[in-house]
Design a protein around this motif. Structure first.
Motif, PDB file in Angstrom:
ATOM      1  N   GLY A 172       0.816  -1.200   0.000  1.00 10.92           N
ATOM      2  CA  GLY A 172       0.000   0.000   0.000  1.00 10.92           C
ATOM      3  C   GLY A 172       0.853   1.256   0.000  1.00 10.92           C
ATOM      4  N   ILE A 173       0.204   2.413   0.043  1.00  9.01           N
ATOM      5  CA  ILE A 173       0.907   3.694  -0.012  1.00  9.01           C
ATOM      6  C   ILE A 173       1.812   3.881   1.214  1.00  9.01           C
ATOM      7  N   GLU A 174       1.319   3.487   2.395  1.00 12.63           N
ATOM      8  CA  GLU A 174       2.118   3.669   3.615  1.00 12.63           C
ATOM      9  C   GLU A 174       3.442   2.908   3.526  1.00 12.63           C
ATOM     10  N   SER A 175       3.385   1.672   3.043  1.00  7.23           N
ATOM     11  CA  SER A 175       4.614   0.872   2.908  1.00  7.23           C
ATOM     12  C   SER A 175       5.544   1.485   1.879  1.00  7.23           C
ATOM     13  N   ALA A 176       4.975   2.001   0.783  1.00  9.44           N
ATOM     14  CA  ALA A 176       5.798   2.637  -0.252  1.00  9.44           C
ATOM     15  C   ALA A 176       6.491   3.874   0.320  1.00  9.44           C
ATOM     16  N   ILE A 177       5.749   4.672   1.090  1.00  3.92           N
ATOM     17  CA  ILE A 177       6.332   5.862   1.720  1.00  3.92           C
ATOM     18  C   ILE A 177       7.471   5.469   2.660  1.00  3.92           C
ATOM     19  N   GLU A 178       7.262   4.412   3.426  1.00  2.00           N
ATOM     20  CA  GLU A 178       8.283   3.946   4.364  1.00  2.00           C
ATOM     21  C   GLU A 178       9.565   3.551   3.638  1.00  2.00           C
ATOM     22  N   GLN A 179       9.419   2.857   2.496  1.00  2.00           N
ATOM     23  CA  GLN A 179      10.591   2.450   1.718  1.00  2.00           C
ATOM     24  C   GLN A 179      11.326   3.654   1.147  1.00  2.00           C
ATOM     25  N   CYS A 180      10.572   4.654   0.683  1.00  2.00           N
ATOM     26  CA  CYS A 180      11.189   5.859   0.117  1.00  2.00           C
ATOM     27  C   CYS A 180      11.881   6.680   1.209  1.00  2.00           C
ATOM     28  N   ARG A 181      11.306   6.725   2.395  1.00  2.00           N
ATOM     29  CA  ARG A 181      11.960   7.417   3.518  1.00  2.00           C
ATOM     30  C   ARG A 181      13.295   6.732   3.850  1.00  2.00           C
ATOM     31  N   LYS A 182      13.299   5.407   3.737  1.00  2.00           N
ATOM     32  CA  LYS A 182      14.538   4.666   3.975  1.00  2.00           C
ATOM     33  C   LYS A 182      15.600   5.080   2.966  1.00  2.00           C
ATOM     34  N   ALA A 183      15.192   5.251   1.696  1.00  4.80           N
ATOM     35  CA  ALA A 183      16.132   5.681   0.654  1.00  4.80           C
ATOM     36  C   ALA A 183      16.682   7.069   0.952  1.00  4.80           C
ATOM     37  N   VAL A 184      15.830   7.991   1.388  1.00  8.01           N
ATOM     38  CA  VAL A 184      16.257   9.357   1.731  1.00  8.01           C
ATOM     39  C   VAL A 184      17.186   9.323   2.947  1.00  8.01           C
ATOM     40  N   GLU A 185      16.889   8.459   3.886  1.00 10.17           N
ATOM     41  CA  GLU A 185      17.714   8.318   5.086  1.00 10.17           C
ATOM     42  C   GLU A 185      19.119   7.838   4.725  1.00 10.17           C
ATOM     43  N   ILE A 186      19.203   6.904   3.766  1.00  9.19           N
ATOM     44  CA  ILE A 186      20.507   6.374   3.337  1.00  9.19           C
ATOM     45  C   ILE A 186      21.295   7.432   2.571  1.00  9.19           C
ATOM     46  N   ASP A 187      20.616   8.155   1.690  1.00 10.92           N
ATOM     47  CA  ASP A 187      21.293   9.162   0.852  1.00 10.92           C
ATOM     48  C   ASP A 187      20.382  10.367   0.697  1.00 10.92           C
ATOM     49  N   ALA A 188      20.558  11.319   1.586  1.00  8.49           N
ATOM     50  CA  ALA A 188      19.712  12.517   1.576  1.00  8.49           C
ATOM     51  C   ALA A 188      19.989  13.409   0.380  1.00  8.49           C
ATOM     52  N   CYS A 189      21.084  13.142  -0.343  1.00 10.82           N
ATOM     53  CA  CYS A 189      21.431  13.952  -1.521  1.00 10.82           C
ATOM     54  C   CYS A 189      20.963  13.312  -2.823  1.00 10.82           C
ATOM     55  N   ASN A 190      20.159  12.266  -2.730  1.00  7.11           N
ATOM     56  CA  ASN A 190      19.665  11.590  -3.933  1.00  7.11           C
ATOM     57  C   ASN A 190      18.340  12.245  -4.345  1.00  7.11           C
ATOM     58  N   PRO A 191      18.325  13.003  -5.476  1.00  6.96           N
ATOM     59  CA  PRO A 191      17.102  13.718  -5.853  1.00  6.96           C
ATOM     60  C   PRO A 191      15.942  12.783  -6.188  1.00  6.96           C
ATOM     61  N   ASN A 192      16.268  11.617  -6.755  1.00  8.00           N
ATOM     62  CA  ASN A 192      15.193  10.682  -7.120  1.00  8.00           C
ATOM     63  C   ASN A 192      14.490  10.117  -5.888  1.00  8.00           C
ATOM     64  N   ALA A 193      15.263   9.915  -4.803  1.00  6.84           N
ATOM     65  CA  ALA A 193      14.659   9.425  -3.565  1.00  6.84           C
ATOM     66  C   ALA A 193      13.634  10.425  -3.049  1.00  6.84           C
ATOM     67  N   HIS A 194      13.997  11.714  -3.095  1.00  9.95           N
ATOM     68  CA  HIS A 194      13.058  12.755  -2.663  1.00  9.95           C
ATOM     69  C   HIS A 194      11.845  12.821  -3.604  1.00  9.95           C
ATOM     70  N   MET A 195      12.103  12.657  -4.915  1.00  9.04           N
ATOM     71  CA  MET A 195      11.009  12.741  -5.880  1.00  9.04           C
ATOM     72  C   MET A 195       9.989  11.610  -5.664  1.00  9.04           C
ATOM     73  N   TYR A 196      10.493  10.384  -5.485  1.00  9.89           N
ATOM     74  CA  TYR A 196       9.579   9.257  -5.265  1.00  9.89           C
ATOM     75  C   TYR A 196       8.816   9.405  -3.956  1.00  9.89           C
ATOM     76  N   LEU A 197       9.516   9.893  -2.923  1.00  6.91           N
ATOM     77  CA  LEU A 197       8.854  10.103  -1.645  1.00  6.91           C
ATOM     78  C   LEU A 197       7.748  11.145  -1.792  1.00  6.91           C
ATOM     79  N   GLY A 198       8.052  12.214  -2.513  1.00  7.47           N
ATOM     80  CA  GLY A 198       7.040  13.243  -2.760  1.00  7.47           C
ATOM     81  C   GLY A 198       5.850  12.699  -3.533  1.00  7.47           C
ATOM     82  N   TYR A 199       6.129  11.827  -4.499  1.00  6.57           N
ATOM     83  CA  TYR A 199       5.051  11.247  -5.319  1.00  6.57           C
ATOM     84  C   TYR A 199       4.079  10.438  -4.452  1.00  6.57           C
TER      85      TYR A 199
END
Length: 552
Positions: free
Chosen positions: A76-103
């Protein structure tokens, strides 16, 4: 020095696997985006999972895997958000991680945080922010649809659409996908056009082979599988056509149009494949839950399997989306009858009749309701009243006259029964069942000659009418005292239906009257054995007749 080089090689080998998994995942992911292939989707998901097992600190694997799993309905959306937050946590300078999280935040309706994530992605890589800007623009417009939009949000959306369109040409990844899509579209059109030309010139085999070749070289494989299915159907290769339709559904990730095509084919050529049809309709309802007709068809399929509870649930879902549909009401009522929930069935039948979409249809429903009143509730007056109303609705009155006659016969009003059986025959003079029942009513009134005439008429119309033969034999045995003539009719009944318990029993009675006790005993025993499997007569009565033969 040698040991140091060996160590370096080992380290490189350990890093090769996750890198390779990511490359394979991204390649399959790209193929999925181009071709919408369920197979590529599965491959991409598996490789992303493998990449994360090998290196849990790969941010792109998290947000790309989240995207695919969400598209496939696995999270679901909550799980997807959690995975994207994990990506941002690993690399806060990754623009795609922020974009997917925003989506995913925008899908959840958390527009303010989504906007923050999109802006963070743009700030990290301004020149390659085309996609981010366009998605942000759509988010701002969606926010305006769900909330009261401010002028500044609308102006910002226009700005991001304009700037995103300009920056599109600075994004090599976007351009690459864009040109790949153009080339693939050209290839698709080419194969489709040449295939249609071959079909129109009756070169079906060549067209089929061309479409098969296109499966590996273009996107929209499901379209070509469907074209192949149509050719196979034309050539009456229904097994091949079925396989092509199945592939079309699977590879299109259960696209509703492909599912409908498969359903239409199976219903026409493989209606006995109930489980397959149930699976297809279930997929269709999962993707389009507000289609009541799908639930209606599912209900009938479950009834076909005698799965009464699921049938009831399916019809209830159909009514949930269209609660005044008389056909759905009637179907649910019928399902309740199968579950012996007669009060619920009566209520639904009455509601369906009050809507009355068609007089002839309503007449049929009225007969079903009358049967419940008479056979279940024992209310013959209500049943007859319902059938009298049905007579006003239909042009074909014969069956209704016969149903009324049956009720009068059951309540032993034989004169009324005879009247309505005759009325039934006035409208349908070739109905052997009506003749047989009229004969029975005359037999009950001791009008033996008329009973013989009408049973004989029933047999003339249907020479395989075992019940008419048996009953005619009873008249000759018990009414006219002619066991020899009766025996011939009983034997005819048994020839037609070897498991007819009552006919075997009557053969025994005929032989007993003729003094042939051994033959009588054999037939009583046959009747007794068959009666254990298909009870028609009181077993005690057969046993009494059998034992009485040899009493001193």
């Amino acid at each position: 020095m040698f040991k140091q080089k060996a160590s370096d090689n080992i380290n490189k080998g350990s890093k090769k696997e996750p890198d390779n998994s990511m490359q394979l995942a991204q390649a399959a992911h790209q193929r999925y985006l181009l071709h919408s292939s369920a197979e590529d989707l599965t491959v991409a998901i598996n490789y992303y999972i493998e990449a994360l097992k090998n290196n849990p600190d790969t941010p792109s694997a998290y947000f790309r895997l989240a995207s695919l799993l969400h598209d496939n309905g696995q999270i679901g959306i909550e799980s997807a958000i959690e995975q994207c937050r994990k990506a941002v946590e690993i690399d806060a300078c990754n623009p795609n991680a922020h974009m997917y999280l925003g989506y995913f935040l925008s899908l959840k309706g958390d527009f303010e945080e989504a906007k923050e994530q999109f802006k963070a992605a743009i700030k990290l890589n301004p020149l390659k922010s085309s996609r981010t800007r366009l998605v942000l623009a759509l988010t701002l417009l969606e926010k305006g649809r769900t909330n009261k939009n401010s002028v500044s949000d609308f102006s910002s959306a226009l700005y991001y659409i304009f700037s995103g369109s300009l920056l599109f040409f600075f994004d090599k990844a976007n351009l690459k996908m864009f040109f790949k899509n153009i080339l693939d579209d050209i290839s698709f059109v080419k194969y489709r056009a040449f295939g249609e030309i071959l079909e129109k010139t009756n070169q079906d085999k060549n067209a089929y082979n061309l479409y098969a070749d296109a499966l590996d070289k273009t996107r929209n494989k499901s379209v070509f599988y469907e074209r192949m299915a149509q050719i196979a159907k034309k050539k009456k290769r229904y097994d091949v056509a079925l396989e092509c339709y199945q592939n079309s559904v699977a590879i299109s990730n259960s696209n509703p149009m492909r599912v409908v095509s498969a359903i239409e084919f199976v219903e026409e050529f493989y209606p006995e494949k109930t489980d397959e049809l149930i699976d297809l309709y279930t997929v269709l309802t999962a993707q389009n839950p507000n289609l009541p007709r799908c639930y209606y068809e599912l209900g009938h399929l479950y009834l076909k399997k005698e799965d009464k509870f699921n049938a009831v649930n399916a019809f209830k879902l159909a009514l949930q989306y269209d609660n005044d549909n008389p056909f759905y009401l009637n179907a649910l009522a019928f399902a309740y009858v199968q579950l012996e929930q007669y009060d619920s069935a009566i209520e639904l039948y009455q509601k369906a009749l009050s809507i009355n979409p068609d007089n002839e249809w309503s007449a049929v429903v009225a007969q079903a309701l009358a049967a419940i009143y008479h056979q279940i509730k024992g209310n013959s007056d209500a049943a007859i009243s319902m059938l009298q109303n049905a007579l006003l609705l239909t042009k074909d009155k014969s069956q209704i006259y016969q149903a009324i006659a049956d009720i009068y016969y059951d309540i032993e009003d034989l004169d009324k029964a005879i009247e309505y059986y005759n009325s039934s025959l006035d409208g349908d003079c070739n109905n052997p069942k009506a003749y047989s029942r009229l004969a029975m009513a005359y037999w009950e009134k001791d009008y033996i000659e008329k009973a013989i005439i009408y049973y004989s008429k029933a047999i003339d119309l249907n020479p395989e009418y075992d019940i008419a033969y048996n009953n005619l034999g009873v008249i000759f045995l018990d009414g006219l005292g002619d066991p020899k003539r009766a025996l011939s009719y009983f034997e005819n009944a048994v020839d037609i239906n070897p498991n007819y318990v009552l006919a075997h029993f009557n053969i025994g009675r005929a032989y007993e009257v003729m003094g042939q006790k051994i033959d009588a005993a054999k037939n009583y025993q046959v009747a007794l054995n068959l009666n254990k499997i298909n009870p028609e007569v009181e077993s005690q009565m057969i046993e009494d007749m059998l034992f009485k033969l040899f009493e001193a």
